[in-house]
Design an enzyme around this catalytic site. Structure first.
Site, mmCIF file in Angstrom:
data_model
loop_
_atom_site.group_PDB
_atom_site.id
_atom_site.type_symbol
_atom_site.label_atom_id
_atom_site.label_comp_id
_atom_site.label_asym_id
_atom_site.label_seq_id
_atom_site.Cartn_x
_atom_site.Cartn_y
_atom_site.Cartn_z
ATOM 1 N N ASN A 11 1.247 -1.321 0.082
ATOM 2 C CA ASN A 11 -0.128 0.305 -0.414
ATOM 3 C C ASN A 11 0.398 1.143 0.372
ATOM 4 O O ASN A 11 1.482 1.866 1.275
ATOM 5 C CB ASN A 11 -0.575 0.140 1.344
ATOM 6 C CG ASN A 11 -1.732 0.990 1.614
ATOM 7 O OD1 ASN A 11 -2.121 2.433 0.144
ATOM 8 N ND2 ASN A 11 -2.294 1.309 2.257
ATOM 9 N N TRP A 12 1.083 1.834 -1.167
ATOM 10 C CA TRP A 12 2.137 3.265 -1.299
ATOM 11 C C TRP A 12 1.141 3.785 -0.558
ATOM 12 O O TRP A 12 1.977 5.136 -0.396
ATOM 13 C CB TRP A 12 2.071 3.122 -3.007
ATOM 14 C CG TRP A 12 2.778 2.498 -4.115
ATOM 15 C CD1 TRP A 12 3.653 1.198 -2.682
ATOM 16 C CD2 TRP A 12 3.156 2.549 -4.625
ATOM 17 N NE1 TRP A 12 4.340 0.540 -3.710
ATOM 18 C CE2 TRP A 12 3.847 0.877 -4.800
ATOM 19 C CE3 TRP A 12 3.524 3.449 -6.156
ATOM 20 C CZ2 TRP A 12 4.811 0.915 -5.937
ATOM 21 C CZ3 TRP A 12 3.429 2.795 -7.293
ATOM 22 C CH2 TRP A 12 4.215 1.239 -7.383
ATOM 23 N N LYS A 13 -0.235 4.584 -0.033
ATOM 24 C CA LYS A 13 -0.399 5.864 -0.059
ATOM 25 C C LYS A 13 -0.490 6.891 -1.187
ATOM 26 O O LYS A 13 -0.348 6.212 -1.642
ATOM 27 C CB LYS A 13 0.007 5.915 1.792
ATOM 28 C CG LYS A 13 -0.045 4.524 3.213
ATOM 29 C CD LYS A 13 -0.035 4.843 3.582
ATOM 30 C CE LYS A 13 0.115 4.013 4.951
ATOM 31 N NZ LYS A 13 -0.264 4.138 6.446
ATOM 32 N N HIS A 97 -9.100 1.141 4.597
ATOM 33 C CA HIS A 97 -7.550 1.293 5.331
ATOM 34 C C HIS A 97 -8.128 2.020 7.143
ATOM 35 O O HIS A 97 -8.795 3.288 6.699
ATOM 36 C CB HIS A 97 -7.040 1.726 4.584
ATOM 37 C CG HIS A 97 -5.429 1.776 5.061
ATOM 38 N ND1 HIS A 97 -5.377 2.721 6.321
ATOM 39 C CD2 HIS A 97 -4.804 0.808 5.329
ATOM 40 C CE1 HIS A 97 -4.416 2.585 6.719
ATOM 41 N NE2 HIS A 97 -3.975 1.375 6.180
ATOM 42 N N GLU A 99 -6.853 4.686 7.512
ATOM 43 C CA GLU A 99 -6.750 6.268 7.602
ATOM 44 C C GLU A 99 -8.090 6.562 6.674
ATOM 45 O O GLU A 99 -8.053 6.959 7.393
ATOM 46 C CB GLU A 99 -5.101 6.905 6.603
ATOM 47 C CG GLU A 99 -3.719 6.009 7.268
ATOM 48 C CD GLU A 99 -2.468 5.483 6.599
ATOM 49 O OE1 GLU A 99 -3.305 5.383 5.099
ATOM 50 O OE2 GLU A 99 -2.014 5.484 7.217
ATOM 51 N N GLU A 169 -4.995 -5.155 10.674
ATOM 52 C CA GLU A 169 -4.638 -4.339 10.583
ATOM 53 C C GLU A 169 -3.876 -3.758 11.534
ATOM 54 O O GLU A 169 -5.727 -2.601 12.395
ATOM 55 C CB GLU A 169 -5.008 -3.273 9.873
ATOM 56 C CG GLU A 169 -4.145 -4.177 8.626
ATOM 57 C CD GLU A 169 -3.332 -2.489 6.988
ATOM 58 O OE1 GLU A 169 -2.522 -3.126 6.764
ATOM 59 O OE2 GLU A 169 -3.920 -1.942 6.956
ATOM 60 N N GLY A 175 2.116 1.803 10.502
ATOM 61 C CA GLY A 175 3.439 2.673 10.844
ATOM 62 C C GLY A 175 4.161 3.541 11.783
ATOM 63 O O GLY A 175 5.200 4.125 12.378
ATOM 64 N N SER A 214 3.748 -2.395 10.372
ATOM 65 C CA SER A 214 5.656 -3.091 10.772
ATOM 66 C C SER A 214 5.682 -3.839 10.255
ATOM 67 O O SER A 214 6.433 -4.076 10.822
ATOM 68 C CB SER A 214 5.099 -1.953 12.144
ATOM 69 O OG SER A 214 4.917 -0.917 12.174
ATOM 70 N N GLY A 235 2.736 -1.120 4.510
ATOM 71 C CA GLY A 235 2.953 0.077 4.392
ATOM 72 C C GLY A 235 3.990 0.598 3.528
ATOM 73 O O GLY A 235 4.746 0.479 2.184
ATOM 74 N N GLY A 236 5.297 1.048 4.714
ATOM 75 C CA GLY A 236 6.268 1.647 4.168
ATOM 76 C C GLY A 236 7.558 1.012 4.160
ATOM 77 O O GLY A 236 7.936 1.805 2.616
#
Ligand code: PEP
Length: 252
Positions: A11-13, A97, A99, A169, A175, A214, A235-236
């Site tokens: 997930n590149w956001k 998600h 967010e 999640e 994150g 993470s 993610g990251g």
């Protein structure tokens, strides 16, 4: 032994221009070409979807969107529909998600409609669920998961449940570097599978429950070895093709 193919989705956001996405995919493709048995997906921003579909065509890498609207069309400035994504040959879509739930007020009611709209358009949905830190501390993790699963999958016929991947999640792990312990991830994934089994034991056995929060190249193997964890939403660590490819390799 499970027959579920692991799914590793990045997930590149709101990261990567088209040019940056192109250099990522050129670096990723040779690194995952031998990852037999693993389903690999990248989830770029809307602007890079078409380019990534073109660049990934014929490879094992699928392309997912990060969100969509539940209706077919209408006066919804800034939104896109399932049909618009399907027209681009996008394979799937992340829905719910945390967010989007927290920052944009995305509701379980809208998500229930989004899941069925995605399925109707031939997209593979990944429905995200998970508890906050305070919910976990209060002992409310299972109550929260039960609510989100019941609501989010409420309109999916029992015989179609396995077409939706569920991403567990925990919000406190996203994150933050505070990855869930293997025991926490396994317990939640098994609980989610049991909820699905309440509607169809056969579909629960086939459905993929993946973990997000993470995940990186150092901790992926331990998480992916858990019996009820069928992949990862990353993610990251998905922004770097070398690290993302290492997570894919850990799923093999
Ligand atoms: C995510 O945003 O879905 C996620 C899991 O992020 P990270 O891997 O950075 O915690």
């Amino acid at each position: 032994m499970s027959t579920r193919a692991p799914l590793i989705a990045g997930n590149w956001k709101m990261h990567k221009t088209i040019a940056e996405a192109e250099s990522f995919i050129q670096a990723l493709l040779p690194r995952v070409s031998a990852a037999d048995g693993v389903d690999v997906a990248i989830c770029p921003p809307f602007t890079a979807l078409a380019a990534m579909v073109d660049s990934a065509r014929g490879s094992r890498v699928q392309v997912y969107a990060q969100n969509m609207h539940q209706l077919q069309d209408g006066a919804f400035t800034g939104e896109v529909s399932a049909a618009m994504l399907a027209e681009l040959d996008v394979d799937g879509v992340i829905l719910g998600h945390s967010e989007r739930r927290e920052l944009y007020g995305e509701s379980d009611r809208a998500l229930a409609l989004k899941v069925t709209a995605a399925l109707a358009a031939g997209l593979h949905p990944i429905l995200c669920v998970g508890e906050s830190e305070s919910e976990r501390e209060r002992g409310d993790t299972e109550r929260k998961l039960r609510h989100q699963i019941q609501e989010g999958l409420g309109k999916v016929p029992a015989e179609q449940l396995a077409e939706v991947a569920i991403a567990y999640e925990p919000i406190w792990a996203i994150g933050t570097g505070a990855v869930a312990s293997p025991e926490q991830a396994q317990d939640a994934a098994a609980f989610i599978r049991a909820l699905l089994a309440g509607r169809s034991a056969e579909q629960a056995e086939r459905a993929r429950v993946i973990y997000g929060g993470s995940v990186n190249a150092g901790n992926a193997a331990e998480l992916l070895a858990l019996p009820d964890v069928d992949g990862a939403l990353v993610g990251g660590a998905s922004l770097d093709p070398v690290q993302f490819a290492a997570i894919v390799a850990a799923a093999q």
